[in-house]
Design a protein around this motif. Structure first.
Motif, short mmCIF file in Angstrom:
data_model
loop_
_atom_site.label_atom_id
_atom_site.label_comp_id
_atom_site.label_asym_id
_atom_site.label_seq_id
_atom_site.Cartn_x
_atom_site.Cartn_y
_atom_site.Cartn_z
N LEU A 91 1.44 -10.61 -7.90
CA LEU A 91 2.22 -10.32 -9.10
C LEU A 91 2.31 -8.83 -9.40
CD1 LEU A 91 0.88 -13.22 -11.36
CD2 LEU A 91 3.09 -13.09 -10.19
N ALA A 92 1.80 -8.00 -8.49
CA ALA A 92 1.79 -6.56 -8.73
C ALA A 92 3.17 -5.94 -8.62
CB ALA A 92 0.84 -5.88 -7.75
N ALA A 93 4.08 -6.60 -7.89
CA ALA A 93 5.44 -6.10 -7.69
C ALA A 93 6.26 -7.25 -7.14
CB ALA A 93 5.45 -4.92 -6.72
N ALA A 94 7.55 -7.01 -6.92
CA ALA A 94 8.41 -8.03 -6.33
C ALA A 94 7.84 -8.47 -4.99
CB ALA A 94 9.82 -7.49 -6.15
N PRO A 95 8.02 -9.74 -4.60
CA PRO A 95 7.46 -10.22 -3.34
C PRO A 95 7.84 -9.33 -2.16
CG PRO A 95 8.34 -12.05 -4.60
CD PRO A 95 8.75 -10.80 -5.33
N GLY A 96 6.83 -8.96 -1.36
CA GLY A 96 7.04 -8.18 -0.17
C GLY A 96 7.19 -6.69 -0.38
N LYS A 97 7.30 -6.25 -1.63
CA LYS A 97 7.48 -4.81 -1.90
C LYS A 97 6.19 -4.06 -1.63
CE LYS A 97 8.75 -1.52 -5.52
NZ LYS A 97 9.14 -1.35 -6.94
N PRO A 98 6.23 -2.93 -0.91
CA PRO A 98 5.01 -2.16 -0.66
C PRO A 98 4.42 -1.63 -1.97
CG PRO A 98 6.79 -1.46 0.79
CD PRO A 98 7.41 -2.35 -0.23
N VAL A 99 3.11 -1.57 -2.02
CA VAL A 99 2.40 -1.00 -3.17
C VAL A 99 1.32 -0.05 -2.66
CG1 VAL A 99 2.83 -2.94 -4.75
CG2 VAL A 99 0.84 -3.00 -3.22
N THR A 100 0.83 0.76 -3.58
CA THR A 100 -0.29 1.66 -3.28
C THR A 100 -1.52 1.11 -3.97
OG1 THR A 100 1.23 3.53 -3.17
CG2 THR A 100 -1.10 4.03 -3.40
N VAL A 101 -2.57 0.87 -3.20
CA VAL A 101 -3.75 0.18 -3.72
C VAL A 101 -5.00 1.00 -3.44
CG1 VAL A 101 -5.06 -1.98 -3.75
CG2 VAL A 101 -2.62 -2.02 -3.21
N LEU A 102 -5.87 1.07 -4.43
CA LEU A 102 -7.21 1.64 -4.26
C LEU A 102 -8.21 0.51 -4.41
CD1 LEU A 102 -9.27 3.95 -4.02
CD2 LEU A 102 -9.04 4.29 -6.50
N HIS A 103 -8.94 0.22 -3.33
CA HIS A 103 -9.99 -0.80 -3.34
C HIS A 103 -11.33 -0.11 -3.53
CE1 HIS A 103 -7.32 -3.95 -1.52
NE2 HIS A 103 -6.77 -2.90 -0.93
N LEU A 104 -12.04 -0.47 -4.56
CA LEU A 104 -13.38 0.06 -4.80
C LEU A 104 -14.38 -1.01 -4.37
CD1 LEU A 104 -12.68 1.60 -8.32
CD2 LEU A 104 -12.60 2.74 -6.08
N GLY A 105 -14.98 -0.80 -3.22
CA GLY A 105 -15.77 -1.82 -2.53
C GLY A 105 -14.94 -2.41 -1.42
N GLY A 106 -15.50 -2.47 -0.22
CA GLY A 106 -14.71 -2.88 0.94
C GLY A 106 -15.11 -4.20 1.55
N GLY A 107 -16.42 -4.40 1.77
CA GLY A 107 -16.86 -5.60 2.47
C GLY A 107 -16.20 -5.71 3.82
N PRO A 258 1.56 -10.34 -16.70
CA PRO A 258 2.37 -11.55 -16.42
C PRO A 258 1.55 -12.82 -16.65
CG PRO A 258 1.61 -10.61 -14.37
CD PRO A 258 1.14 -9.67 -15.46
N LEU A 259 1.21 -13.06 -17.90
CA LEU A 259 0.24 -14.11 -18.22
C LEU A 259 0.75 -15.50 -17.89
CD1 LEU A 259 -1.02 -12.66 -21.60
CD2 LEU A 259 -2.28 -12.72 -19.44
N ASP A 260 2.01 -15.76 -18.16
CA ASP A 260 2.54 -17.10 -17.89
C ASP A 260 2.48 -17.43 -16.40
OD1 ASP A 260 3.02 -17.46 -20.56
OD2 ASP A 260 5.17 -17.02 -20.43
N GLU A 261 2.92 -16.50 -15.57
CA GLU A 261 2.92 -16.76 -14.13
C GLU A 261 1.50 -16.77 -13.57
OE1 GLU A 261 4.26 -17.64 -10.34
OE2 GLU A 261 5.17 -17.87 -12.32
N LEU A 262 0.65 -15.88 -14.05
CA LEU A 262 -0.73 -15.89 -13.60
C LEU A 262 -1.41 -17.19 -13.99
CD1 LEU A 262 -3.14 -14.42 -12.33
CD2 LEU A 262 -3.60 -13.40 -14.58
N SER A 263 -1.17 -17.66 -15.20
CA SER A 263 -1.76 -18.92 -15.65
C SER A 263 -1.27 -20.08 -14.80
CB SER A 263 -1.43 -19.17 -17.12
OG SER A 263 -1.99 -18.16 -17.94
#
Length: 308
Positions: A91-107, A258-263
């Motif tokens: 839900l971070a953007a339109a499906p398939g759209k590239p985003v920039t992500v920072l992951h804190l913790g990798g595993g 996006p509470l409705d869609e997340l729910s």
């Protein structure tokens, strides 16, 4: 860090995902090689083959499940908390759209793989302080060729402090020292750094664990509400009632979520979950005060036997 039982898939296809181009950039570990155990900076790391999926491996550190990776299908999210973070990514953007992500913790880089497979051309940075663990994961469970994933061997907060203002669409915090969220990554000051790093419309997602009276979780909700105007919580109702120790996902933003869609996604998942926000979330907080650098404590240790 995984704290919960396994689940079904985040996608419906049964064949390996075609979004993963070119195969792993290295010789991936195979089931015939069996389990692997190696001492890393954070403890004894184990890679255990999955019983049901021939190309899947579970990473454990000192017996605690950390990540599940299916090398044939990076869209498969087998842990409860990963699936809920997968919904946030979707839900971070339109499906398939590239985003920039920072992951804190990798595993084992499960969520970075998921972003790369579902959102090709995304740019991702991962902060993982345990460089020996990263070396093990990249050698045995290599990333696909062409994925833009950079892993930095540094403390999560130090990386967050150096992240330029407005640089990322999504910050995902899954920071654990052993089986506990460290205090310095669970404060108003830390959340303020995350808010500064987000581009307009960006979101901050956090994985924590708690149980019983949920004092840590309540404080963390209050902490995010002190920084962000929009906050929600996703968890199993049994965890919310203090009936079992488990994961809780917090999502925060400057704009409405996006509470409705997340729910809808949480309710239709193979894991039973609930989204709390607004008045119900304020009631959950129950007068808890935000954690600061001067007052914060790490999350509680899991009760004995919780991983068995």
């Amino acid at each position: 860090m995984g704290r919960s039982n396994r689940a079904g898939r985040a996608r419906t296809e049964t064949e390996p995902n075609p979004a993963a181009p070119g195969g792993p950039s290295g010789a991936a570990r195979t089931r015939s090689q069996g389990p692997l155990a190696r001492q890393v900076g954070s403890g004894l790391a184990e890679l255990v083959p999955d019983r049901d999926r021939p190309h899947a491996w579970t990473l454990l550190v000192d017996g605690a499940p950390q990540s599940l990776v299916d090398l044939a299908d990076p869209t498969y999210l087998g842990f409860e908390y990963q699936r809920r973070l997968g919904h946030v990514i979707d839900l971070a953007a339109a499906p398939g759209k590239p985003v920039t992500v920072l992951h804190l913790g990798g595993g084992a880089l499960t969520l970075a793989r998921y972003v790369a497979a579902t959102r090709p051309r995304s740019r991702q940075q991962v902060a993982e302080i345990d460089t020996a663990l990263t070396e093990l994961v990249r050698a045995e469970l290599p990333l696909e060729r062409g994925w833009q994933v950079k892993v930095r061997g540094a403390d999560a907060r130090a990386v967050l402090e150096r992240t330029p203002e407005g640089a990322v669409d999504l910050v995902i915090a899954d920071v654990f020292a052993g089986a506990r969220v460290p205090a310095h990554c669970a404060t108003v000051e830390f959340a303020t750094l995350a808010a500064r790093a987000l581009a307009p419309g960006g979101r901050y997602a956090v994985n924590i664990t708690d149980g019983s009276a949920l004092l840590f979780a309540r404080s963390q909700v209050a902490t995010l509400r002190a920084v962000f105007p929009e906050v929600c919580l996703v968890a199993d109702p049994a965890v919310l009632r203090g009936k079992r120790f488990g994961n809780l996902i917090l999502v925060a933003a400057q704009q409405p979520l996006p509470l409705d869609e997340l729910s809808r996604r949480v309710a239709s998942d193979s894991y039973f979950g609930r989204v709390e926000h607004g008045r119900s979330l304020a009631d959950f907080t129950a007068g808890a005060v935000p954690a600061t650098d001067a007052t914060a404590a790490p999350s509680p240790a899991p009760p004995p036997g919780v991983f068995h």
